[in-house]
Design an enzyme around this catalytic site. Structure first.
Site: not given
Ligand SMILES: *Cc1c(COP(=O)(O)O)cnc(C)c1O
Length: 831
Positions: A569, A574
């Site tokens: 996101r 982030k």
């Molecule tokens: C794993 C995943 C996330 C989480 O990602 P982070 O880097 O931990 O924020 C978000 N969206 C999708 C589609 C994912 O597969």
């Protein structure tokens, strides 16, 4: 039972307690069954069938096998009285299901062969399945990994959530900007779900509470809602590894009790006659409706109460079918609240136990606390849910009364037991008196649960120090840690078949059943022949991603470049912006020092911004602008490319993760609760550049400091600098690379059509630099250049990559689930 006595009983007499006769799983049988489905369920001939018909037929044939196991699993749980785990979550980001089901059932080869007989390619069929977009990000994907791991480890689990007709939005990029479009995942129907009309519950809103004083009975409160809607269950089977255990994901759909007001309709008011029905159905239309206005907030609260109440009514009904009393509810059911979205459940269970089932307060409160547990997912103050009292009271008057009563109990414990002062008491209170009186859902979830967990070691410690500082003093043994994980089935075996087969060849297939065996791979890091094969798999995965980028964006990527990827996101914490600034600085350096031996890089971004999050949308726009200028500048000679791939979702992640050389996990320290993207990348052999944040801290422990690239401020340093009033400009003045990048962006170098576009975004770094972008820039830049050097020594790079895959087993969600089952739920095969 002997074979002969089995033969004597008819099929109808046999109970489901016995396993159904195993089906044949060879290609012949499957081909025959798929064609049967095509003919009799879809009504198409082999000749006329479109690819989509094959998808449906294949799904139905595979589904039959799942149902066999599903009925057995459900029956066994009911027969043995095993404790069930109910996982309540606003999001389940499950993605596509066909490949996962086929793989977990061990049918990949035979289904592929079966379809090939009709010149149909399984891979193409799978691609037609829509991505179930019932989530936004990590929280929803965690719920999906947990459902799969519960099924794989034999924990009887029920997922409870909402069946959004449109889910989260589909992202398109138009003229560089994010545009949100409705996701239409149900357009062709959904062969995975079963509508359960018999499992429907009435959900009330509004109205009044009054005291009912019936002769011969103790007086009690009754709630007479002004409005009622119906929650109808849709069940999707969740099949675990080797198909041995199948759990249920039960999603609720809102319907009006009266589909049409016939009187109004006949009187000519054709639209008014449907208003009520529209209003009811609005509850399960979209995930995260904009809540920047009152109507949006109210809808969101309605959604949360809707699925909480339906789930609890369902849990109670099932319990009473199998038990005489509700007194033993907590022995038979554990309910996990995934974040605060279902926190109203605490008040709702109290209401159901007392008002509907006649239980006394003390017993109801003991049972409630023993049943619930709560997972916190964020420390960001703006993300902690609170509701204005006037809204809550109007929509849920009885639940509001109960919350006041719970608060009184907690306040009594705090003043009498602990002698806390007024500041501590008001921090603990379920009612925030400071901001126009609001209900604090985090506090409600905390006090209504016997266990509260964070999702990484660091996050759990920070929870104790910050959001729940005072509640932690009052209930010092309640907070514990359960570090997140990801399912290795989807995130290694299925998304990276090349790597999984190489591991099979190298250490044998045992790791597929016991993921800990991946450690055996560690020694092969020193085996040059193995490293070469490992690198070849990575190259093939990069080629697959490059083909996707070429097809969707018409940009060609150099497979010899580092694929440096940040997908998640879009959020300020982030720090996609830090990555973009480093990209711009690198671009300027390549232009001014063209003779240096630069390491080629491809910077890949993807992710959605919340529709009302202005800065996040500007960051997407900036990434696009920077990409356009750099990609069309011949002087960088392919040394640097930038791409933003639209509409990040699970299916895209499945192609991206295996293709990454470098994973960006660069959040401001102290703000990422855990992250799971970090785990998927590393499991697939990407190196990580990251801060000491979330689960990166534990990855460092498991991988060893030489196998992960940590930089920048830690959480304590960030907190200290914020306290001391850090300001970005003072750092920028000392760093020419950063200053130049910020100045170029501010001056409109990347957006000549509107030079002032990013002025305020850049000023936020010059001023408060809240996210420590300026503060961390230098350390980030230096670490990136260190990685440039490492890329030139492929043996060294690949050794580290192999160590990453070999040492990530601990981050399997099976491990997370076993910990929850043992420490919090006391459920599952070892309970
Ligand atoms: C794993 C995943 C996330 C989480 O990602 P982070 O880097 O931990 O924020 C978000 N969206 C999708 C589609 C994912 O597969």
């Amino acid at each position: 039972m002997t074979a002969s006595s089995l033969a004597e009983t008819s099929a109808a007499e046999r109970t489901f307690a016995e396993k159904p006769a195993p089906r044949l799983n060879d290609a012949d049988t499957l081909a025959q069954e798929i064609v049967e489905k095509l003919t009799y369920s879809i009504g198409k001939s082999v000749k006329r069938a479109r690819l989509h018909d094959w998808l449906e037929a294949t799904t139905l044939a595979v589904r039959d096998r799942i149902i066999d196991h599903w009925l057995v699993s459900s029956h066994e749980t009911a027969e043995t009285g095993a404790k069930r785990v109910c996982y309540l979550s606003m999001e389940f980001l499950i993605g596509r299901l066909l490949r996962d089901a086929i793989a977990n059932l061990g049918l990949t080869q035979s289904v592929r062969e079966a379809l090939a007989r009709y010149d149909v390619e399984l891979d193409l069929v799978e691609l037609l399945e829509p991505d179930a977009a019932l989530g936004n990000g990590g929280l929803g994907r965690l719920a999906a990994c947990f459902m799969e791991s519960m099924a794989s480890t034999g924990v009887p689990g029920f997922g409870y959530g909402i069946r959004y007709v449109h889910g989260f939005f589909r992202q398109e990029i138009v003229d560089g900007r994010q545009v949100e479009l409705p996701e239409t995942w149900l357009k062709h129907g959904n062969p995975w779900e079963f509508e359960r009309r018999e499992s429907a519950y009435e959900i009330g809103f509004g109205g009044k509470v009054s005291m009912l004083d019936e002769a011969g009975k103790p007086p009690r409160q009754v709630w007479r809602p002004a409005e009622r809607v119906l929650a109808v269950a849709y069940d999707t089977p969740v099949v675990g590894w080797r198909g041995e255990h199948v759990n249920t994901l039960r999603l609720w759909s809102a319907q009006s009790l009266d589909p049409i007001l016939l009187d109004a309709f006949n009187a000519g008011d054709h639209i008014g006659a449907l208003l009520e029905s529209n209003k009811a159905e609005a509850i399960t239309r979209v995930l995260y409706p904009a809540d920047s206005h009152q109507a949006g907030q109210e809808l969101r609260l309605r959604q949360e109460y809707f699925f909480s109440s339906a789930s609890l009514q369902d849990i109670i009904r099932r319990h009473l079918r199998e038990n005489e009393t509700l007194s033993n509810l907590a022995d038979k059911v554990a309910i996990q609240l995934n974040d605060t979205h279902p926190a109203v459940s605490v008040a709702e269970l109290m209401r159901l136990l007392m008002d509907v089932h006649g239980m006394e307060w003390d017993e109801a409160w003991t049972i409630t606390r023993a049943t619930f547990s709560y997972t916190n997912h964020t420390l960001l103050p703006e993300a902690l849910e609170t509701w204005p009292i006037h809204l809550f009271e109007r929509l849920l008057p009885r639940q509001m009364q109960i919350i006041y009563a719970i608060n009184a109990v907690v306040m009594r414990e705090a003043t009498q037991g602990q002698g806390f002062d007024d500041t501590t008491i008001s921090a603990i209170s379920l009612i925030d008196e400071g901001n126009g009186r609001r209900v604090r859902m985090g506090q409600l979830a905390f006090v209504g649960s016997h266990a509260v967990n964070g999702v990484s070691a660091l996050h759990t410690e920070l929870m104790k120090e910050t959001v729940f500082h005072d509640l932690h003093k009052l209930y010092p043994s309640r907070i514990e840690n359960k570090t997140n994980g990801v399912t290795p089935r989807r995130w290694l075996f299925e998304c990276n078949t090349g790597l999984a087969s190489l591991i099979d060849e190298t250490i044998g297939p045992g790791f597929r059943d016991e993921i800990g065996e991946l450690k055996k791979l560690d020694g092969f890091a020193n085996d040059a022949a193995f490293r070469e094969k490992f690198a070849a798999v990575k190259r093939a995965n990069k080629a697959r991603l490059a083909a996707l980028v070429e097809e969707r964006l018409a940009i060609q990527l150099d497979p010899n470049a580092i694929f440096d990827i940040q997908v998640k996101r879009i959020h300020e914490y982030k720090r996609q912006l830090l990555n973009i600034l480093e990209t711009v600085a690198l671009y300027e350096q390549i232009r001014s020092l063209p003779h240096l031996d630069w390491t080629p890089r491809v910077k890949i971004f993807a992710g959605k911004a919340a529709p009302s999050y202005v800065q996040a949308k500007e960051i997407i726009h900036l990434a696009g602008d920077v990409a356009r200028v750099i990609n069309s500048d011949p002087s960088v000679r392919n040394l640097l490319k930038v791409v933003f791939i639209p509409n990040y979702n699970v299916s895209l992640a499945e192609i991206i993760m295996p293709a990454a050389d470098l994973s960006e996990q660069i959040s401001t320290a102290g703000l990422e609760a855990s992250g799971t993207g970090n785990m998927k990348f590393a499991l697939n052999g990407a190196l990580t550049i990251g801060t000491l944040d979330g689960a990166n801290v534990e990855m460092l422990e498991h991988l060893g400091a030489e196998n992960i690239f940590i930089f920048g401020l830690d959480a304590d340093e960030v907190a200290r600098m914020r306290r001391e009033g850090h300001n970005g400009q003072s750092v920028i003045d000392r760093q020419p690379l950063l200053r130049s990048a910020i100045d170029s962006i501010s001056a409109g170098v990347f957006c000549q059509e509107e030079p002032g576009r990013y002025a305020s975004l850049m000023n936020s770094i010059r001023d408060r630099d809240w996210w420590m972008i300026a503060a961390d820039f230098r350390a980030y830049w230096d670490t990136q250049r260190q990685l440039d050097m490492l890329w030139k020594k492929p043996d060294d790079w690949n050794k580290i990559a192999v160590h990453n895959t070999a040492r990530m087993a601990w981050f399997s969600s099976d491990r997370s689930i076993r910990e929850y089952a043992k420490d919090i739920w006391r459920a599952g095969p070892d309970a």
